[in-house]
Enzyme design. Sequence first.
Site, PDB file in Angstrom:
ATOM      1  N   ASP A   8       0.529  -1.013   0.778  1.00  7.72           N
ATOM      2  CA  ASP A   8      -0.607  -0.077   0.178  1.00  7.72           C
ATOM      3  C   ASP A   8       0.919   1.430   0.166  1.00  7.72           C
ATOM      4  O   ASP A   8       2.011   1.481   0.130  1.00  7.72           O
ATOM      5  CB  ASP A   8      -1.034   0.039   1.192  1.00  7.72           C
ATOM      6  CG  ASP A   8      -1.486   1.478   1.602  1.00  7.72           C
ATOM      7  OD1 ASP A   8      -2.432   1.838   0.562  1.00  7.72           O
ATOM      8  OD2 ASP A   8      -1.434   1.672   2.352  1.00  7.72           O
ATOM      9  N   ASN A 223      -8.552  -0.401   3.645  1.00  4.38           N
ATOM     10  CA  ASN A 223      -9.194  -0.548   2.056  1.00  4.38           C
ATOM     11  C   ASN A 223      -7.803  -1.847   1.833  1.00  4.38           C
ATOM     12  O   ASN A 223      -7.842  -2.639   0.683  1.00  4.38           O
ATOM     13  CB  ASN A 223      -9.021  -0.021   0.859  1.00  4.38           C
ATOM     14  CG  ASN A 223      -7.392   0.929   1.404  1.00  4.38           C
ATOM     15  OD1 ASN A 223      -7.188   0.934   2.282  1.00  4.38           O
ATOM     16  ND2 ASN A 223      -7.561   1.770   0.117  1.00  4.38           N
TER      17      ASN A 223
END
Length: 282
Positions: A8, A223
């Site tokens: 990420d 997420n």
Amino acid sequence: MIKLIAIDMDGTLLDDNKEISAKNKAVLQEAAQAGIKIVLCTGRPKSGILPYFDQLSLTDEEYVIGNNGCLTMSSKDWQFLRVEGVELERLDALEALLADFPQLNLVLFTPEANYILGQEINAQARKDAEIEFSKIVHTDLASFKRQNIPVLVPIFMGETAILDAFQARFEDQLAQEFNTVRSLDYAFEALPMGVSKAKALADLAQDLGISAAEVMAIGDGNNDLEMLEFAGLSIAMGNANDAVKEIADFVTASNEESGVAQAILDHVLHPDGLYIERKRDE
């Protein structure tokens, strides 16, 4: 043996100043030189990914997953390998939800720009575009639809308290047709059903002949949850929320302390020097 590392960006690879530390760069280069595929896996659009990828100076072909799984790209030519999106005819129902929340924007992320619906562009939509180097266009839905531009993901943006109220009212309704995720305190996404970082990562890994057991994923937010659950080795950042830390195999240092580099050193490149206790029972 880890063959692919999915990372990420915001809150993970990037520090609080939206910069990549020298240690993170050096360790990612070492991992790539060892033959490990590096995959930036982020909610950011293409415009917010490429400037950072260029800073890494990775020489081999690597991959990027953007817009929380809507885009998969190769660094070889930056062509889209996979694209997922929301049909134009479904946007009317989404825009109608703004009626009682005029302070919010519905931001339509497309491959090349953000088209913003609402009475005016709010501070949160502007801030998001600045962070991600995105071009923004304030428009109405009828004008947008006439251009026939593909929409990757619609995102409701606004002040946290207002978006909290919006989410409480409409999340159950939206979840029947979309994969909803609150990726940031000012952003509530209506991803195409079935689309996520995890799905895009699983598809890419299959294309590369890499099993889930050979994937390491590093993240900090909601997420990232499905991506971390998919990976054979999951790492939560020290600054991650409690839900992420709960499901991760390990917790590394924070994004302010080059936690990505520390995790790769500890678990992939130099695992003989582990300093963090494994959380999940074998």
